[in-house]
Design a protein around this motif. Structure first.
Motif, PDB file in Angstrom:
ATOM      1  N   ALA A 178      56.211  49.786  40.684  1.00 37.97           N
ATOM      2  CA  ALA A 178      56.283  50.143  41.927  1.00 37.97           C
ATOM      3  C   ALA A 178      55.752  51.378  42.652  1.00 37.97           C
ATOM      4  CB  ALA A 178      57.948  50.419  42.124  1.00 37.97           C
ATOM      5  N   GLN A 179      55.299  52.315  41.880  1.00 35.64           N
ATOM      6  CA  GLN A 179      54.550  53.177  42.333  1.00 35.64           C
ATOM      7  C   GLN A 179      53.148  52.890  42.537  1.00 35.64           C
ATOM      8  OE1 GLN A 179      55.128  55.921  38.921  1.00 35.64           O
ATOM      9  NE2 GLN A 179      57.316  56.568  39.583  1.00 35.64           N
ATOM     10  N   LEU A 200      51.129  52.856  46.237  1.00 37.20           N
ATOM     11  CA  LEU A 200      49.772  53.558  46.527  1.00 37.20           C
ATOM     12  C   LEU A 200      48.768  52.717  47.072  1.00 37.20           C
ATOM     13  CD1 LEU A 200      48.884  55.664  43.253  1.00 37.20           C
ATOM     14  CD2 LEU A 200      49.112  56.426  45.555  1.00 37.20           C
ATOM     15  N   ALA A 201      48.826  51.425  46.694  1.00 41.48           N
ATOM     16  CA  ALA A 201      48.040  50.481  47.463  1.00 41.48           C
ATOM     17  C   ALA A 201      48.367  49.977  48.900  1.00 41.48           C
ATOM     18  CB  ALA A 201      47.984  49.133  46.338  1.00 41.48           C
ATOM     19  N   ALA A 246      56.776  36.832  50.284  1.00 34.48           N
ATOM     20  CA  ALA A 246      56.176  36.031  49.084  1.00 34.48           C
ATOM     21  C   ALA A 246      54.935  36.629  48.638  1.00 34.48           C
ATOM     22  CB  ALA A 246      56.124  34.775  49.314  1.00 34.48           C
ATOM     23  N   HIS A 247      54.076  36.986  49.637  1.00 34.91           N
ATOM     24  CA  HIS A 247      52.669  37.648  49.219  1.00 34.91           C
ATOM     25  C   HIS A 247      53.201  39.006  48.557  1.00 34.91           C
ATOM     26  CE1 HIS A 247      48.583  39.300  49.204  1.00 34.91           C
ATOM     27  NE2 HIS A 247      49.159  40.112  49.725  1.00 34.91           N
ATOM     28  N   LYS A 248      53.721  39.959  49.164  1.00 34.32           N
ATOM     29  CA  LYS A 248      54.031  41.082  48.874  1.00 34.32           C
ATOM     30  C   LYS A 248      54.799  41.290  47.465  1.00 34.32           C
ATOM     31  CE  LYS A 248      52.012  43.237  52.264  1.00 34.32           C
ATOM     32  NZ  LYS A 248      50.928  44.192  52.093  1.00 34.32           N
ATOM     33  N   LEU A 249      55.766  40.307  47.264  1.00 31.38           N
ATOM     34  CA  LEU A 249      56.553  40.194  45.989  1.00 31.38           C
ATOM     35  C   LEU A 249      55.469  39.553  44.842  1.00 31.38           C
ATOM     36  CD1 LEU A 249      59.925  38.670  47.101  1.00 31.38           C
ATOM     37  CD2 LEU A 249      59.231  41.024  46.073  1.00 31.38           C
ATOM     38  N   SER A 250      54.734  38.685  45.066  1.00 29.01           N
ATOM     39  CA  SER A 250      53.529  38.196  44.315  1.00 29.01           C
ATOM     40  C   SER A 250      52.682  39.636  43.795  1.00 29.01           C
ATOM     41  CB  SER A 250      52.743  37.172  44.888  1.00 29.01           C
ATOM     42  OG  SER A 250      51.722  36.601  43.877  1.00 29.01           O
ATOM     43  N   PHE A 251      52.245  40.125  44.704  1.00 32.41           N
ATOM     44  CA  PHE A 251      51.153  41.281  44.250  1.00 32.41           C
ATOM     45  C   PHE A 251      52.042  42.184  43.405  1.00 32.41           C
ATOM     46  CE2 PHE A 251      49.792  45.571  45.571  1.00 32.41           C
ATOM     47  CZ  PHE A 251      48.648  45.473  44.629  1.00 32.41           C
ATOM     48  N   ALA A 252      53.217  42.606  43.865  1.00 31.33           N
ATOM     49  CA  ALA A 252      54.243  43.377  42.983  1.00 31.33           C
ATOM     50  C   ALA A 252      54.404  42.900  41.580  1.00 31.33           C
ATOM     51  CB  ALA A 252      55.586  43.589  43.639  1.00 31.33           C
ATOM     52  N   ARG A 309      45.425  33.797  53.437  1.00 30.32           N
ATOM     53  CA  ARG A 309      45.026  35.277  53.118  1.00 30.32           C
ATOM     54  C   ARG A 309      45.519  35.568  51.596  1.00 30.32           C
ATOM     55  NH1 ARG A 309      42.357  39.475  55.957  1.00 30.32           N
ATOM     56  NH2 ARG A 309      41.605  38.182  57.715  1.00 30.32           N
ATOM     57  N   SER A 310      46.655  35.146  51.473  1.00 29.87           N
ATOM     58  CA  SER A 310      47.225  35.509  50.051  1.00 29.87           C
ATOM     59  C   SER A 310      46.352  35.015  48.771  1.00 29.87           C
ATOM     60  CB  SER A 310      48.615  34.722  49.918  1.00 29.87           C
ATOM     61  OG  SER A 310      49.237  35.416  48.816  1.00 29.87           O
TER      62      SER A 310
END
Length: 191
Positions: A148-149, A153-154, A124-130, A61-62
């Protein structure tokens, strides 16, 4: 491609479909085996446990997420356009017939408290997107807090779209992102 690689890909694709549609805990390995058309012995040869399979699905999914964001931003010429392309990607995804929210949040909600491996894959996925968003914010020359803002939102748009089913959520988030980006650019870095 070897049979083992083909089996692994078929199992991950089948598990992804089933987990996303019905939830991880409600889908047994036998259902995955049936959907994938792979003998149970070969399924367990590829994945020693259900947690291993869930992590493989989240990694798949990532990659799918990264590819979708990349496609959405392919024509973008500026960091601002690439940032806004994230919301365009979300808009297309939210309008798909099988949209059921963020698979990472769903998996974390089901297993994050009991499976460190699943929790780590989600993080790991959320940190990669950030990091992707932070890099674009840096390219834009805006203050770091903007990243971060925009991520919030996303993330909030994904949850809101899944719960409400409203078809305008990504558009609303995109308009809010435009306001934040333009205000941050006017203020300049470190302002």
């Amino acid at each position: 491609m070897t049979d083992a690689v083909t089996d692994r890909e078929r199992v991950v694709a089948a598990a992804d479909r089933l987990f996303y549609a019905r939830g991880v805990q409600s889908v047994g390995m036998d259902a995955v085996r049936t959907e994938a058309g792979v003998p149970l012995k070969r399924l367990y040869a590829a994945f020693g446990s259900k947690d291993d399979l869930v992590v493989a699905v989240l990694e798949h999914r990532s990659r799918t997420w990264d590819e979708g964001v990349a496609r959405a931003s392919a024509g973008a010429r500026t960091p601002r356009e690439r940032l806004l392309a994230v919301y365009d990607f979300l808009d297309g995804w939210f309008r798909s017939d099988d949209f059921r929210g963020c698979a990472f949040v769903n998996a974390y909600g089901e297993l994050g408290g009991v499976s460190p491996a699943v929790a780590q894959a989600v993080r790991a996925h959320k940190l990669s997107f950030a990091q992707y968003v932070d890099d674009l914010v840096a390219d834009l020359g805006a203050e770091r807090a903007l990243g971060a803002q925009l991520v919030l939102l996303a993330e909030g748009a994904q949850t809101t779209a899944a719960i409400t089913g409203a078809d305008h959520v990504a558009e609303d988030a995109r308009r809010a992102a435009e306001v934040l980006i333009d205000a941050a650019v006017r203020r300049g870095p470190g302002a």
